[in-house]
Write a protein that holds these residues in place. Structure first.
Motif, PDB file in Angstrom:
ATOM      1  N   ARG A  92       0.690  -1.201  -0.089  1.00  0.00           N
ATOM      2  CA  ARG A  92      -0.106   0.134   0.014  1.00  0.00           C
ATOM      3  C   ARG A  92       0.852   1.206   0.018  1.00  0.00           C
ATOM      4  O   ARG A  92       2.089   1.273   0.694  1.00  0.00           O
ATOM      5  CB  ARG A  92      -0.899   0.180   1.055  1.00  0.00           C
ATOM      6  CG  ARG A  92      -1.992  -1.132   1.175  1.00  0.00           C
ATOM      7  CD  ARG A  92      -2.987  -1.101   2.384  1.00  0.00           C
ATOM      8  NE  ARG A  92      -3.713  -2.355   2.418  1.00  0.00           N
ATOM      9  CZ  ARG A  92      -4.478  -2.579   3.588  1.00  0.00           C
ATOM     10  NH1 ARG A  92      -4.590  -1.957   4.388  1.00  0.00           N
ATOM     11  NH2 ARG A  92      -5.138  -3.697   3.337  1.00  0.00           N
ATOM     12  N   ILE A  93       0.175   2.093  -0.593  1.00  0.00           N
ATOM     13  CA  ILE A  93       0.837   3.535  -0.820  1.00  0.00           C
ATOM     14  C   ILE A  93      -0.436   4.632  -0.041  1.00  0.00           C
ATOM     15  O   ILE A  93      -1.388   4.673  -0.463  1.00  0.00           O
ATOM     16  CB  ILE A  93       1.367   4.283  -2.228  1.00  0.00           C
ATOM     17  CG1 ILE A  93       2.480   3.295  -2.725  1.00  0.00           C
ATOM     18  CG2 ILE A  93       1.521   5.664  -1.969  1.00  0.00           C
ATOM     19  CD1 ILE A  93       3.639   3.439  -1.715  1.00  0.00           C
ATOM     20  N   ASN A  94      -0.005   5.453   1.107  1.00  0.00           N
ATOM     21  CA  ASN A  94      -0.785   6.279   1.389  1.00  0.00           C
ATOM     22  C   ASN A  94      -0.374   7.752   1.018  1.00  0.00           C
ATOM     23  O   ASN A  94       1.027   8.211   1.178  1.00  0.00           O
ATOM     24  CB  ASN A  94      -0.800   6.379   2.923  1.00  0.00           C
ATOM     25  CG  ASN A  94      -1.364   4.926   3.398  1.00  0.00           C
ATOM     26  OD1 ASN A  94      -2.147   4.267   2.500  1.00  0.00           O
ATOM     27  ND2 ASN A  94      -1.090   4.397   4.735  1.00  0.00           N
ATOM     28  N   LEU A  95      -1.263   8.666   0.864  1.00  0.00           N
ATOM     29  CA  LEU A  95      -1.052  10.104   0.835  1.00  0.00           C
ATOM     30  C   LEU A  95      -1.932  10.935   1.606  1.00  0.00           C
ATOM     31  O   LEU A  95      -3.048  10.841   1.584  1.00  0.00           O
ATOM     32  CB  LEU A  95      -1.137  10.325  -0.792  1.00  0.00           C
ATOM     33  CG  LEU A  95      -0.620   9.808  -1.841  1.00  0.00           C
ATOM     34  CD1 LEU A  95      -0.868  10.111  -3.191  1.00  0.00           C
ATOM     35  CD2 LEU A  95       0.994  10.025  -1.494  1.00  0.00           C
ATOM     36  N   GLU A  96      -1.332  11.808   2.382  1.00  0.00           N
ATOM     37  CA  GLU A  96      -2.229  12.329   3.686  1.00  0.00           C
ATOM     38  C   GLU A  96      -1.384  13.736   4.104  1.00  0.00           C
ATOM     39  O   GLU A  96      -0.622  13.764   3.787  1.00  0.00           O
ATOM     40  CB  GLU A  96      -2.474  11.393   4.576  1.00  0.00           C
ATOM     41  CG  GLU A  96      -1.276  10.820   5.092  1.00  0.00           C
ATOM     42  CD  GLU A  96      -1.587   9.718   6.512  1.00  0.00           C
ATOM     43  OE1 GLU A  96      -2.281  10.191   7.461  1.00  0.00           O
ATOM     44  OE2 GLU A  96      -1.192   8.700   6.000  1.00  0.00           O
ATOM     45  N   GLY A  97      -2.617  14.420   4.702  1.00  0.00           N
ATOM     46  CA  GLY A  97      -2.083  15.495   5.319  1.00  0.00           C
ATOM     47  C   GLY A  97      -3.350  16.520   5.917  1.00  0.00           C
ATOM     48  O   GLY A  97      -4.162  16.158   6.212  1.00  0.00           O
ATOM     49  N   VAL A  98      -2.794  17.615   6.198  1.00  0.00           N
ATOM     50  CA  VAL A  98      -3.871  18.713   6.834  1.00  0.00           C
ATOM     51  C   VAL A  98      -3.605  20.240   6.312  1.00  0.00           C
ATOM     52  O   VAL A  98      -2.405  20.488   6.203  1.00  0.00           O
ATOM     53  CB  VAL A  98      -3.836  18.556   8.482  1.00  0.00           C
ATOM     54  CG1 VAL A  98      -2.284  18.749   8.879  1.00  0.00           C
ATOM     55  CG2 VAL A  98      -4.750  19.291   8.910  1.00  0.00           C
ATOM     56  N   ALA A  99      -4.605  20.865   6.156  1.00  0.00           N
ATOM     57  CA  ALA A  99      -4.390  22.383   5.968  1.00  0.00           C
ATOM     58  C   ALA A  99      -5.329  22.846   7.286  1.00  0.00           C
ATOM     59  O   ALA A  99      -6.560  22.941   7.752  1.00  0.00           O
ATOM     60  CB  ALA A  99      -5.234  22.715   4.990  1.00  0.00           C
ATOM     61  N   VAL A 100      -4.610  23.399   8.301  1.00  0.00           N
ATOM     62  CA  VAL A 100      -4.778  24.050   9.697  1.00  0.00           C
ATOM     63  C   VAL A 100      -5.909  25.090   9.479  1.00  0.00           C
ATOM     64  O   VAL A 100      -6.934  25.039  10.099  1.00  0.00           O
ATOM     65  CB  VAL A 100      -3.728  24.198  10.587  1.00  0.00           C
ATOM     66  CG1 VAL A 100      -4.140  24.731  12.140  1.00  0.00           C
ATOM     67  CG2 VAL A 100      -2.747  23.236  10.661  1.00  0.00           C
ATOM     68  N   GLN A 101      -5.513  25.996   8.827  1.00  0.00           N
ATOM     69  CA  GLN A 101      -6.423  27.261   8.854  1.00  0.00           C
ATOM     70  C   GLN A 101      -7.735  26.966   8.106  1.00  0.00           C
ATOM     71  O   GLN A 101      -9.037  27.395   8.397  1.00  0.00           O
ATOM     72  CB  GLN A 101      -5.914  28.525   7.993  1.00  0.00           C
ATOM     73  CG  GLN A 101      -4.566  28.868   8.574  1.00  0.00           C
ATOM     74  CD  GLN A 101      -4.850  29.460  10.186  1.00  0.00           C
ATOM     75  OE1 GLN A 101      -5.781  30.082  10.382  1.00  0.00           O
ATOM     76  NE2 GLN A 101      -3.936  29.230  10.857  1.00  0.00           N
ATOM     77  N   GLU A 102      -7.661  26.163   6.881  1.00  0.00           N
ATOM     78  CA  GLU A 102      -8.951  25.969   6.356  1.00  0.00           C
ATOM     79  C   GLU A 102      -9.847  24.575   7.148  1.00  0.00           C
ATOM     80  O   GLU A 102     -10.957  24.304   6.605  1.00  0.00           O
ATOM     81  CB  GLU A 102      -8.616  25.376   5.089  1.00  0.00           C
ATOM     82  CG  GLU A 102      -8.165  26.652   3.961  1.00  0.00           C
ATOM     83  CD  GLU A 102      -6.542  26.708   4.385  1.00  0.00           C
ATOM     84  OE1 GLU A 102      -6.147  26.093   4.933  1.00  0.00           O
ATOM     85  OE2 GLU A 102      -5.984  27.546   3.670  1.00  0.00           O
ATOM     86  N   LYS A 103      -9.145  23.953   7.929  1.00  0.00           N
ATOM     87  CA  LYS A 103      -9.743  22.799   8.539  1.00  0.00           C
ATOM     88  C   LYS A 103     -10.262  21.562   7.766  1.00  0.00           C
ATOM     89  O   LYS A 103     -11.086  21.149   7.955  1.00  0.00           O
ATOM     90  CB  LYS A 103     -11.040  23.288   9.550  1.00  0.00           C
ATOM     91  CG  LYS A 103     -10.613  24.423  10.468  1.00  0.00           C
ATOM     92  CD  LYS A 103     -12.015  24.939  11.229  1.00  0.00           C
ATOM     93  CE  LYS A 103     -11.789  25.870  12.282  1.00  0.00           C
ATOM     94  NZ  LYS A 103     -12.938  26.338  13.049  1.00  0.00           N
ATOM     95  N   VAL A 104      -9.250  21.464   7.067  1.00  0.00           N
ATOM     96  CA  VAL A 104      -9.580  20.525   5.694  1.00  0.00           C
ATOM     97  C   VAL A 104      -8.416  19.334   5.943  1.00  0.00           C
ATOM     98  O   VAL A 104      -7.373  19.704   6.090  1.00  0.00           O
ATOM     99  CB  VAL A 104      -9.773  21.039   4.333  1.00  0.00           C
ATOM    100  CG1 VAL A 104     -10.025  20.047   3.352  1.00  0.00           C
ATOM    101  CG2 VAL A 104     -11.018  22.030   4.281  1.00  0.00           C
ATOM    102  N   SER A 105      -8.820  18.279   5.416  1.00  0.00           N
ATOM    103  CA  SER A 105      -7.907  16.894   5.492  1.00  0.00           C
ATOM    104  C   SER A 105      -8.449  16.221   4.213  1.00  0.00           C
ATOM    105  O   SER A 105      -9.654  16.080   4.021  1.00  0.00           O
ATOM    106  CB  SER A 105      -7.705  16.384   6.898  1.00  0.00           C
ATOM    107  OG  SER A 105      -9.067  15.553   7.225  1.00  0.00           O
ATOM    108  N   PHE A 106      -7.242  15.424   4.004  1.00  0.00           N
ATOM    109  CA  PHE A 106      -7.664  14.240   2.855  1.00  0.00           C
ATOM    110  C   PHE A 106      -6.790  13.030   3.406  1.00  0.00           C
ATOM    111  O   PHE A 106      -5.747  13.166   3.866  1.00  0.00           O
ATOM    112  CB  PHE A 106      -7.555  14.863   1.431  1.00  0.00           C
ATOM    113  CG  PHE A 106      -6.065  14.743   0.913  1.00  0.00           C
ATOM    114  CD1 PHE A 106      -5.469  13.465   0.528  1.00  0.00           C
ATOM    115  CD2 PHE A 106      -5.421  15.940   0.848  1.00  0.00           C
ATOM    116  CE1 PHE A 106      -4.511  13.312  -0.087  1.00  0.00           C
ATOM    117  CE2 PHE A 106      -3.987  15.859   0.545  1.00  0.00           C
ATOM    118  CZ  PHE A 106      -3.634  14.651  -0.091  1.00  0.00           C
TER     119      PHE A 106
END
Length: 432
Positions: A92-106
């Motif tokens: 498996r390969i995972n791609l992930e992260g966070v945008a703090v100000q926008e309160k969005v993640s994927f």
């Protein structure tokens, strides 16, 4: 359908450099760390992947993966020849992260040894630190504790017979709301989900892979009466890595109801076709409820699970569009997993990194005497041993099971033929 999936997957990968918003790591294969501790940095740690932090920590991005080479020994009955198999259980390969100000993640997860490469692909909006709404395909929490936990976090090679019988993959496409709040020292984690009810990669975009039936509704309420577990999401690991100094307990109840299920466990689609009296496709509604608990103390872990599955319809169901043969209750069990199961597991993790586990599972079909029932009576006795070299990031696991199956009656002389069998599994896991 296959081309659509491939195009969608590569399009997501192409857009990643320009999107660069993503998530706090949610039930992935790793030991989660705070991606925001270091700003404008790039770091790599085995088990935590490649972490990129930009704009003074406002945007974080992570690339990680997992490999699980495996070996199995299977003796289907005591009078047969055993089979051996070497294979890759997961790549498996995972791609992930966070945008703090926008309160969005994927989060995106692809497994290249599965016929459906795209395992998870979702985006989430975080109302606050303890409440979020997710849309997309993800590991659902409506199949009990074992299927709410990623495969890499298990304290045995594989999930129990209960989980593997009453669920297929655990990933579904839909809308998921998760929250957590405290009442004094008690932690309560309620979650609800509305999904397509058709399992993984169900987009209904062509005549080959169309959605069947209606939506699937589910929810889970978890209570931690003795307070939160140590570490981040300690209730999402079976082994007691933190060696809890005081007793910790998680108790949960889960329910799901699939309107018009066309799959044996209600988390897939198109496995069979059924009809109403007018010759139109018609499927029973399929429901499941789980009760589970997890207890940890000083290296000891104990878990128990119970599940019951049922099918309901307010109209007669037929196996052909001519509406000649009506399904009875027994015959419905030849299409759906109907009945209940119980599972319990006890484990201990030594300070040296060695862990031992013992598990007992019992499968109880609703129609035990019906030979065509998908669910057959079985009792599983399993022993496992693990060596954690770097927690879940690098570990070796082995387990052996003796399955006491229901004897098969020979119609010629009415003699009983044993349906007992033996399974041995070994896996090496590395998360990078």
């Amino acid at each position: 359908m296959k081309n659509f999936k491939n195009i969608g997957f590569f399009a997501l990968m192409w857009l990643l450099p320009t999107i660069l918003f993503a998530q706090e790591i949610d039930q992935d294969e790793t030991d989660d760390v705070d991606l925001l501790e270091n700003t404008n940095t790039s770091t790599f740690v085995l088990g935590n992947g490649l972490n990129l932090n930009m704009n003074e920590g406002d945007y974080s991005f992570k690339i990680s993966g997992m490999l699980r080479p495996s070996y199995t020994y299977d003796l289907p009955n005591m009078d047969s020849t055993a089979t051996n198999a070497l294979f890759i259980n997961a790549a498996r390969i995972n791609l992930e992260g966070v945008a703090v100000q926008e309160k969005v993640s994927f989060f995106i997860e692809a497994d290249f040894v599965n016929s459906f490469t795209l395992y998870e692909a979702w985006a989430a909006y975080h109302f606050n630190d303890r409440m979020k709404l997710t849309f997309g395909q993800k590991l659902t929490f409506t199949n009990g504790r074992e299927y709410a936990i990623n495969e890499s976090r298990l304290s045995m090679v594989d999930r129990s017979a209960l989980s593997n019988t009453f669920a297929t993959n655990g990933r579904e496409f839909g809308l998921f709301f998760e929250s957590s709040f405290d009442v004094g020292s008690v932690v309560i984690n309620p979650s609800v989900a509305i999904t397509s009810g058709d399992g993984m990669n169900s987009f209904g975009n062509n005549s080959i892979d169309v959605d069947k039936g209606g939506f699937k509704y589910g929810g889970r309420v978890e209570v931690l009466p003795l307070g939160a577990f140590s570490g981040k999401d300690g209730q999402l690991y079976f082994a007691d890595f933190e060696r809890e100094e005081s007793l910790k307990l998680s108790i949960a109840g889960t329910f799901s109801y699939n309107v018009g299920a066309s799959h044996r466990t209600g988390d897939g689609h198109g496995e069979f076709i059924l009809y109403d009296e007018a010759g139109k496709e018609k499927y029973p509604n399929y429901g499941k409820f789980y009760v589970d608990l997890l207890l940890k103390y000083n290296g000891i872990s104990f878990s128990a699970d119970y599940v019951n599955a049922f099918a309901r319809s307010n109209k007669d169901i037929y196996s052909s569009p001519q509406a000649v043969i009506r399904f009875t209750g027994e015959e419905v069990s030849s299409k759906y997993i109907l009945g209940s199961a119980f599972n319990t597991q006890l484990g201990y993790l030594f300070e040296t990194g060695w862990g031992v586990s013992a598990r007992y599972s019992s499968l109880l079909p609703e129609y035990e005497e019906y030979s065509a029932s998908l669910l057959q009576k079985e009792d599983w006795y399993t022993l496992g041993v693990s060596k954690y070299i770097k927690r879940d990031a690098l570990k070796l696991q082995a387990m052996g099971s003796f399955i006491d199956g229901k004897d098969i009656v020979n119609p010629v002389d009415n003699s009983n033929n044993s349906n007992d069998r033996v399974e041995v599994k070994f896996v090496a896991q590395v998360i990078f």
